[in-house]
Design a protein around this motif. Structure first.
Motif, mmCIF file in Angstrom:
data_model
loop_
_atom_site.group_PDB
_atom_site.id
_atom_site.type_symbol
_atom_site.label_atom_id
_atom_site.label_comp_id
_atom_site.label_asym_id
_atom_site.label_seq_id
_atom_site.Cartn_x
_atom_site.Cartn_y
_atom_site.Cartn_z
ATOM 1 N N UNK A 1 5.584 -4.007 4.371
ATOM 2 C CA UNK A 1 3.678 -3.128 3.879
ATOM 3 C C UNK A 1 3.687 -2.062 3.358
ATOM 4 N N UNK A 2 4.653 -1.232 3.193
ATOM 5 C CA UNK A 2 4.568 0.064 3.210
ATOM 6 C C UNK A 2 5.718 0.717 1.833
ATOM 7 N N UNK A 3 5.248 1.233 1.167
ATOM 8 C CA UNK A 3 6.307 1.119 -0.442
ATOM 9 C C UNK A 3 7.636 2.605 0.143
ATOM 10 N N UNK A 4 8.616 1.770 -1.196
ATOM 11 C CA UNK A 4 9.405 2.137 -0.951
ATOM 12 C C UNK A 4 10.265 3.619 0.344
ATOM 13 N N UNK A 5 9.026 4.006 -0.561
ATOM 14 C CA UNK A 5 9.212 6.412 0.390
ATOM 15 C C UNK A 5 9.255 6.025 1.951
ATOM 16 N N UNK A 6 7.773 4.754 1.595
ATOM 17 C CA UNK A 6 7.522 5.175 3.961
ATOM 18 C C UNK A 6 8.601 4.556 4.203
ATOM 19 N N UNK A 7 9.128 2.804 3.901
ATOM 20 C CA UNK A 7 9.697 2.402 4.079
ATOM 21 C C UNK A 7 11.209 3.042 4.575
ATOM 22 N N UNK A 8 11.886 4.405 3.965
ATOM 23 C CA UNK A 8 12.986 4.934 4.088
ATOM 24 C C UNK A 8 12.125 5.955 4.545
ATOM 25 N N UNK B 1 4.366 1.334 12.976
ATOM 26 C CA UNK B 1 2.763 1.550 12.494
ATOM 27 C C UNK B 1 3.181 2.661 11.016
ATOM 28 N N UNK B 2 4.516 3.164 10.543
ATOM 29 C CA UNK B 2 5.178 3.664 8.903
ATOM 30 C C UNK B 2 5.617 2.206 8.140
#
Length: 267
Positions: free
Chosen positions: A147-154, A230-231
């Motif tokens: 449920x996070x963006x690509x940057x947060x997932x990375x 959390x991320x």
């Protein structure tokens, strides 16, 4: 005789010798893995088994449904995969090199004592990334959705890999201390079990007995699992990312210098 300016500039733009040598030895370690991919298989199969077993055995009881439980469980499995893909193989390979005399060949070369150890751990980062990519594919098939963006997932993946890099130095230290590879395996698994399973991996810490909660709360793996959870789920991580980074620094600074010093004495 003077050194030409362009030669000085070329040398100034190159990475330091210890890093170049470490990268060369990392390539050697990866070449060995390509011929015997057991470390990557172990780093994928074991977390995948935990994922499937926990998901279908405890999903309904813990979260009410396997879909909700998947969102809770999977980030912890990613951390397990990032730590397990090279955790055992690193210390074992270093110990085998010491026993078989490969280290004596390294000693005859003008390289840093850090290079053979760092090279092996740098190769682990590639193993971690491969293991995490395969686990992400499996998790997506089973229903996990970030449920996070690509940057947060990375960022979550990077945090898990960074922690795996740091705890690898624990088994590096074990590998240069003990006399044979079998002892490395035994000590590594004794390290793995309380670190990876005595966490918030399978269930929230509030449901655990008090004596176990005490260990879970101080276990550094719990911090990184909670941070990645959390991320990936798009919730505020609070101070869990900072806590994870502090633990990474503490583990690295505690075990890396000690492993290099003992490795040098064994040479």
């Amino acid at each position: 005789m003077t050194t030409p300016t362009h030669s000085l500039n070329a040398q100034a733009g190159r990475p330091p010798r210890w890093l170049r040598h470490s990268l060369i030895l990392a390539r050697r370690s990866l070449a060995k893995t390509s011929r015997n991919p057991g470390a990557i298989v172990n780093g994928v199969v074991t977390p995948a088994l935990f994922l499937v077993l926990f998901l279908y055995l405890f999903g309904g009881a813990v979260a009410g449904s396997t879909d909700d439980y998947m969102q809770y469980l999977f980030p912890g499995i990613i951390v397990m995969g990032a730590g397990l893909a090279g955790l055992v193989s690193t210390g074992t390979n270093i110990n085998i090199d010491l026993k078989n005399g490969v280290t004596d060949r390294f000693r005859s070369l003008p390289i840093s004592r850090l290079a053979p150890l760092l090279g092996s751990v740098l190769a682990d980062i590639v193993r971690y990334l491969i293991a995490v990519a395969i686990l992400f594919l499996l998790g997506t098939i089973l229903g996990f959705r970030s449920h996070a963006g690509i940057a947060t997932t990375l960022a979550a993946i990077g945090l898990a890999v960074l922690f795996g890099f740091c705890i690898s130095w624990i088994t590096v230290l074990i590998g240069v201390m003990v006399k044979n590879a079998e002892a490395v395996l035994a000590f590594s698994f004794l390290t793995f079990l309380p670190l990876q399973l005595g966490t918030s991996l399978a269930t929230p810490t509030t449901s655990l007995p008090g004596w176990l909660q005490s260990w879970v709360h101080i276990n550094p793996v719990t911090a990184v699992m909670d941070a990645c959870r959390a991320l990936l789920n798009g919730t505020p991580p609070g101070d869990r990312v900072t806590t994870t980074l502090i633990w990474c620094a503490a583990i690295f600074l505690s075990f890396c210098p000690m492993a290099v010093w003992i490795y040098g004495r064994r040479e």
